[in-house]
Scaffold this motif. Structure first.
Motif, mmCIF file in Angstrom:
data_model
loop_
_atom_site.group_PDB
_atom_site.id
_atom_site.type_symbol
_atom_site.label_atom_id
_atom_site.label_comp_id
_atom_site.label_asym_id
_atom_site.label_seq_id
_atom_site.Cartn_x
_atom_site.Cartn_y
_atom_site.Cartn_z
ATOM 1 N N GLY A 182 0.789 -1.232 0.000
ATOM 2 C CA GLY A 182 0.000 0.000 0.000
ATOM 3 C C GLY A 182 0.817 1.276 0.000
ATOM 4 O O GLY A 182 0.546 2.214 -0.758
ATOM 5 N N MET A 183 1.842 1.350 0.854
ATOM 6 C CA MET A 183 2.618 2.579 0.963
ATOM 7 C C MET A 183 3.467 2.843 -0.268
ATOM 8 O O MET A 183 3.922 3.982 -0.485
ATOM 9 C CB MET A 183 3.501 2.555 2.215
ATOM 10 N N SER A 184 3.681 1.825 -1.093
ATOM 11 C CA SER A 184 4.483 2.016 -2.297
ATOM 12 C C SER A 184 3.775 2.905 -3.310
ATOM 13 O O SER A 184 4.392 3.353 -4.286
ATOM 14 C CB SER A 184 4.827 0.663 -2.938
ATOM 15 N N LYS A 185 2.487 3.170 -3.103
ATOM 16 C CA LYS A 185 1.731 4.045 -4.000
ATOM 17 C C LYS A 185 1.844 5.507 -3.602
ATOM 18 O O LYS A 185 1.412 6.383 -4.352
ATOM 19 C CB LYS A 185 0.253 3.631 -4.021
ATOM 20 N N ASN A 186 2.407 5.781 -2.436
ATOM 21 C CA ASN A 186 2.511 7.153 -1.953
ATOM 22 C C ASN A 186 3.769 7.798 -2.543
ATOM 23 O O ASN A 186 4.887 7.365 -2.271
ATOM 24 C CB ASN A 186 2.573 7.168 -0.421
ATOM 25 N N THR A 187 3.583 8.842 -3.348
ATOM 26 C CA THR A 187 4.707 9.422 -4.070
ATOM 27 C C THR A 187 5.688 10.142 -3.148
ATOM 28 O O THR A 187 6.897 10.137 -3.409
ATOM 29 C CB THR A 187 4.201 10.383 -5.156
ATOM 30 N N TYR A 188 5.196 10.759 -2.075
ATOM 31 C CA TYR A 188 6.115 11.411 -1.136
ATOM 32 C C TYR A 188 6.987 10.362 -0.458
ATOM 33 O O TYR A 188 8.208 10.525 -0.342
ATOM 34 C CB TYR A 188 5.357 12.208 -0.081
#
Length: 261
Positions: A182-188
């Protein structure tokens, strides 16, 4: 298992993290992936070498074994709290939507003196301190909810970087680090992770690498030619966050030693 068409052979049996490693196509020594789910779990291929480096906090494990071949080994390192820390921050109403936390105004939260250690369930690799607890340092009246969320994302990235650094000391890691979850989709988050590890971060657009790895293993074991082309979003390091490492290390020390009994 019997069906109307006859028995169906079981040609692959594998656990989730190893399946994801295989699904990513990691076959050579030094290739690694990190899955950012509830926790963050890293595996690096060591090929035929069983690497036992307890002083680095890494665990040797079997990656897979194809029929008629010797086992392929890996080292394993885990961060107990990753997406669960972000979900916790959301439950505190620090943000409303995951789409709102892909970009932030200003520089990193740690640049303003705010640092978060996501030890909400203790510290995993390389510390292995189950009694450690989460720590926020540098809070002031000037800090905002957005900066607090930033610090959570940065804290998970710093913790993952600790595992990556331990692996790199064990066997030289490839220049690219493959990630999913899931967190791999967060660009920051992915950009900060690239900056703090100094690695090109390749985030898989396919959501289910575990399933893909299982399919590939099952196909390989039956002599099939199933092929999958993975699409990645790549983040290249833009700056070095080495200057913040000592700040985070100091916060980790407080997290490990500041348990109230």
């Amino acid at each position: 298992m019997d069906t109307a068409a006859g028995p169906v052979p079981v040609t692959a049996s594998v656990v989730d993290q190893q399946a994801a490693l295989y699904g990513f196509g990691c076959r050579r020594k030094g290739q690694a992936k990190v899955t950012f789910g509830t926790g963050a779990f890293a595996l690096m291929v060591t090929e035929d070498e069983i690497v036992n480096r307890p002083e680095l906090g890494l665990l040797p494990t079997v990656a897979w074994q194809l029929d008629g071949h010797d086992p392929v080994y890996a080292v394993d390192g885990g961060v107990f709290t990753a997406s669960s820390a972000l979900n916790w921050a959301k439950s505190l109403d620090l943000f409303q939507s995951y789409d709102d936390i892909n970009t932030f105004d200003g520089g990193p939260a740690i640049e303003s003196g705010l640092v978060f250690v996501p030890a909400l369930a203790g510290l995993g690799c390389p510390h292995w301190e189950p009694r450690a607890r989460g720590v926020w340092l540098g809070l002031s009246l000037e800090q905002t909810k957005a900066q607090m969320v930033q610090s959570v994302l940065e804290g998970v990235a710093f913790r993952a970087a600790e595992v990556v650094q331990a692996m790199d000391r064990c066997i030289p890691l490839s220049d690219e680090l493959l990630i999913d979850g899931g967190m791999s989709k967060n660009t920051y988050f992915t950009q900060f992770l690239a900056d703090v590890t100094g690695k090109v971060i390749r985030s898989a657009r396919m959501p289910e690498l575990t399933g893909l790895g299982t399919i590939l293993l099952a196909s390989d074991c039956t002599g099939g030619d199933f092929d999958a082309v993975l699409d990645f979003h790549a983040c290249t390091p833009r700056t070095s966050n080495d200057r913040y490492q000592q700040v985070f290390d100091a916060a980790v020390t407080i997290s490990r030693n500041g348990v109230i009994t």
